[in-house]
Scaffold this motif. Structure first.
Motif, PDB file in Angstrom:
ATOM      1  N   LEU A  59      29.805  48.485  34.018  1.00  0.00           N
ATOM      2  CA  LEU A  59      31.129  47.890  33.957  1.00  0.00           C
ATOM      3  C   LEU A  59      31.555  47.857  32.962  1.00  0.00           C
ATOM      4  O   LEU A  59      32.800  48.431  32.813  1.00  0.00           O
ATOM      5  CB  LEU A  59      30.645  46.649  34.821  1.00  0.00           C
ATOM      6  N   TRP A  60      31.116  47.419  31.727  1.00  0.00           N
ATOM      7  CA  TRP A  60      31.667  47.143  30.612  1.00  0.00           C
ATOM      8  C   TRP A  60      31.860  48.431  29.753  1.00  0.00           C
ATOM      9  O   TRP A  60      33.031  48.454  28.988  1.00  0.00           O
ATOM     10  CB  TRP A  60      30.995  45.915  29.677  1.00  0.00           C
ATOM     11  N   ARG A  61      30.803  49.382  29.810  1.00  0.00           N
ATOM     12  CA  ARG A  61      31.090  50.523  28.988  1.00  0.00           C
ATOM     13  C   ARG A  61      31.606  51.672  29.609  1.00  0.00           C
ATOM     14  O   ARG A  61      32.389  52.282  28.757  1.00  0.00           O
ATOM     15  CB  ARG A  61      29.620  50.902  28.490  1.00  0.00           C
ATOM     16  N   ASP A  62      31.416  51.668  30.932  1.00  0.00           N
ATOM     17  CA  ASP A  62      32.102  52.927  31.503  1.00  0.00           C
ATOM     18  C   ASP A  62      33.658  52.547  31.976  1.00  0.00           C
ATOM     19  O   ASP A  62      34.501  53.797  32.145  1.00  0.00           O
ATOM     20  CB  ASP A  62      31.459  53.005  32.796  1.00  0.00           C
ATOM     21  N   GLU A  63      34.111  51.448  32.385  1.00  0.00           N
ATOM     22  CA  GLU A  63      35.338  51.430  32.640  1.00  0.00           C
ATOM     23  C   GLU A  63      36.162  50.502  31.571  1.00  0.00           C
ATOM     24  O   GLU A  63      36.516  49.353  31.525  1.00  0.00           O
ATOM     25  CB  GLU A  63      35.407  50.335  33.944  1.00  0.00           C
ATOM     26  N   GLN A 124      54.939  36.280  42.682  1.00  0.00           N
ATOM     27  CA  GLN A 124      55.077  37.452  43.661  1.00  0.00           C
ATOM     28  C   GLN A 124      55.399  38.698  42.612  1.00  0.00           C
ATOM     29  O   GLN A 124      54.764  39.668  42.943  1.00  0.00           O
ATOM     30  CB  GLN A 124      56.199  37.119  44.404  1.00  0.00           C
ATOM     31  N   GLN A 125      55.883  38.349  41.509  1.00  0.00           N
ATOM     32  CA  GLN A 125      56.142  39.582  40.581  1.00  0.00           C
ATOM     33  C   GLN A 125      54.815  40.116  40.103  1.00  0.00           C
ATOM     34  O   GLN A 125      54.377  41.286  39.752  1.00  0.00           O
ATOM     35  CB  GLN A 125      56.855  39.220  39.483  1.00  0.00           C
ATOM     36  N   LEU A 126      53.763  39.018  39.800  1.00  0.00           N
ATOM     37  CA  LEU A 126      52.560  39.199  39.496  1.00  0.00           C
ATOM     38  C   LEU A 126      51.761  40.246  40.179  1.00  0.00           C
ATOM     39  O   LEU A 126      51.140  41.021  40.128  1.00  0.00           O
ATOM     40  CB  LEU A 126      51.825  37.958  39.081  1.00  0.00           C
ATOM     41  N   GLN A 127      51.877  39.629  41.550  1.00  0.00           N
ATOM     42  CA  GLN A 127      51.264  40.456  42.917  1.00  0.00           C
ATOM     43  C   GLN A 127      51.729  41.890  42.612  1.00  0.00           C
ATOM     44  O   GLN A 127      50.864  42.578  43.251  1.00  0.00           O
ATOM     45  CB  GLN A 127      51.461  39.680  43.960  1.00  0.00           C
ATOM     46  N   LYS A 128      52.867  41.905  42.434  1.00  0.00           N
ATOM     47  CA  LYS A 128      53.579  43.272  42.883  1.00  0.00           C
ATOM     48  C   LYS A 128      53.508  44.185  41.641  1.00  0.00           C
ATOM     49  O   LYS A 128      54.039  45.515  41.415  1.00  0.00           O
ATOM     50  CB  LYS A 128      55.133  43.025  43.208  1.00  0.00           C
ATOM     51  N   SER A 129      52.576  43.736  40.383  1.00  0.00           N
ATOM     52  CA  SER A 129      52.622  44.761  39.200  1.00  0.00           C
ATOM     53  C   SER A 129      52.391  46.148  39.533  1.00  0.00           C
ATOM     54  O   SER A 129      51.519  46.484  40.300  1.00  0.00           O
ATOM     55  CB  SER A 129      51.586  44.211  38.171  1.00  0.00           C
ATOM     56  N   LYS A 130      53.056  47.103  38.962  1.00  0.00           N
ATOM     57  CA  LYS A 130      52.992  48.554  39.346  1.00  0.00           C
ATOM     58  C   LYS A 130      52.245  49.411  38.293  1.00  0.00           C
ATOM     59  O   LYS A 130      51.872  50.116  38.733  1.00  0.00           O
ATOM     60  CB  LYS A 130      54.580  49.086  39.573  1.00  0.00           C
ATOM     61  N   THR A 131      52.009  48.663  37.094  1.00  0.00           N
ATOM     62  CA  THR A 131      51.426  49.597  36.000  1.00  0.00           C
ATOM     63  C   THR A 131      50.379  48.708  35.589  1.00  0.00           C
ATOM     64  O   THR A 131      50.504  47.393  35.501  1.00  0.00           O
ATOM     65  CB  THR A 131      52.380  49.986  34.944  1.00  0.00           C
ATOM     66  N   ILE A 160      38.965  42.725  37.028  1.00  0.00           N
ATOM     67  CA  ILE A 160      38.284  43.944  37.662  1.00  0.00           C
ATOM     68  C   ILE A 160      38.887  44.287  38.995  1.00  0.00           C
ATOM     69  O   ILE A 160      38.937  45.540  39.399  1.00  0.00           O
ATOM     70  CB  ILE A 160      36.699  43.534  37.491  1.00  0.00           C
ATOM     71  N   HIS A 161      39.031  43.342  39.953  1.00  0.00           N
ATOM     72  CA  HIS A 161      39.426  43.373  41.251  1.00  0.00           C
ATOM     73  C   HIS A 161      40.836  44.314  41.248  1.00  0.00           C
ATOM     74  O   HIS A 161      40.803  45.303  42.066  1.00  0.00           O
ATOM     75  CB  HIS A 161      39.601  42.114  42.046  1.00  0.00           C
ATOM     76  N   PHE A 166      43.903  49.347  41.891  1.00  0.00           N
ATOM     77  CA  PHE A 166      44.947  50.354  41.226  1.00  0.00           C
ATOM     78  C   PHE A 166      44.380  51.784  41.127  1.00  0.00           C
ATOM     79  O   PHE A 166      45.268  52.483  41.515  1.00  0.00           O
ATOM     80  CB  PHE A 166      45.326  49.686  39.759  1.00  0.00           C
ATOM     81  N   GLU A 167      43.136  51.881  40.639  1.00  0.00           N
ATOM     82  CA  GLU A 167      42.541  52.980  40.477  1.00  0.00           C
ATOM     83  C   GLU A 167      42.109  53.857  41.543  1.00  0.00           C
ATOM     84  O   GLU A 167      41.952  55.025  42.026  1.00  0.00           O
ATOM     85  CB  GLU A 167      41.418  53.047  39.495  1.00  0.00           C
ATOM     86  N   HIS A 168      41.680  53.105  42.649  1.00  0.00           N
ATOM     87  CA  HIS A 168      41.313  53.454  43.991  1.00  0.00           C
ATOM     88  C   HIS A 168      41.977  53.064  45.051  1.00  0.00           C
ATOM     89  O   HIS A 168      42.948  52.205  44.994  1.00  0.00           O
ATOM     90  CB  HIS A 168      39.708  53.205  44.209  1.00  0.00           C
ATOM     91  N   ALA A 169      41.609  53.484  46.350  1.00  0.00           N
ATOM     92  CA  ALA A 169      42.436  53.037  47.386  1.00  0.00           C
ATOM     93  C   ALA A 169      42.147  51.620  47.675  1.00  0.00           C
ATOM     94  O   ALA A 169      41.192  51.114  47.531  1.00  0.00           O
ATOM     95  CB  ALA A 169      42.044  53.989  48.561  1.00  0.00           C
TER      96      ALA A 169
END
Length: 195
Positions: A59-63, A124-131, A160-161, A166-169
């Motif tokens: 977790l900490w070293r690879d991601e 809601q803005q936090l929830q919709k963060s795009k980057t 982490i979640h 963001f990176e996966h489906a």
């Protein structure tokens, strides 16, 4: 059931110890706080001190961007605030009360204040963060709105979640998505405030 599914017991203890360690190492805290985003955090010696304190797991070293986001966000937290959840008052299987989540804390006013620290619009803005950088900036704003009093385990778990989604489906089951869990905790706490 683990309240923080992305953090095993060793991760939780290491995060708590590292956050306490920052109090005695203000230079590292300052370097992490000055970073504008996770990629800037990767270039600091303070980040490598963070990696040294974390369990030697993938977790900490690879991601690495996840690790940088967690290290940076936690450097802005003044107090690890664990308070009992008002929306999950029932006891879970191992007979321990559930702590208020980061999202619940964003809707729960501090003593003497009558409104939620984070408005519905900002939530809601936090929830919709795009980057990644947008999400990081909004997380830091949320920490400031809580005056730096945050459940660091819930915060780290949620970072982490978010990165995993963001990176996966997204998970096909909406109940397992971060934005749904956040909305449930935030709006339930907000409804309790209004009643």
């Amino acid at each position: 059931m683990n309240q923080y599914p992305y953090l095993v017991h060793d991760d939780q203890k290491a995060l708590e110890h590292w956050h306490q360690w920052l109090d005695d190492n203000r230079g590292d805290r300052a370097r992490l706080r000055r970073a504008e985003g996770p990629e800037d955090i990767l270039l600091t010696d303070a980040f490598f001190h963070f990696l040294e304190k974390m369990p030697d797991t993938g977790l900490w070293r690879d991601e690495i961007l996840i690790s940088a986001s967690v290290a940076g966000a936690l450097s802005h937290v003044k107090t690890h605030k664990l308070n009992a959840s008002q929306i999950y008052k029932t006891k879970n299987i191992d007979n321990t009360a559930k702590n208020a989540s980061f999202a619940e804390q964003l809707a729960t006013p501090s003593e003497g204040k009558g409104k939620a620290p984070m408005s519905e619009l900002r939530f809601q803005q936090l929830q919709k963060s795009k980057t990644i950088d947008d999400f990081y900036r909004r997380i830091l704003r949320a920490i400031r709105l809580l005056d730096g009093n945050v459940n660091i385990l819930s915060l780290a778990n949620d970072i982490i979640h978010w990165h995993r989604e963001f990176e996966h489906a997204f998970d096909r089951n909406p109940n397992k998505r971060l934005v749904v869990r956040w909305a449930t905790d935030y709006f339930t706490a907000l409804a309790n405030l209004k009643s």
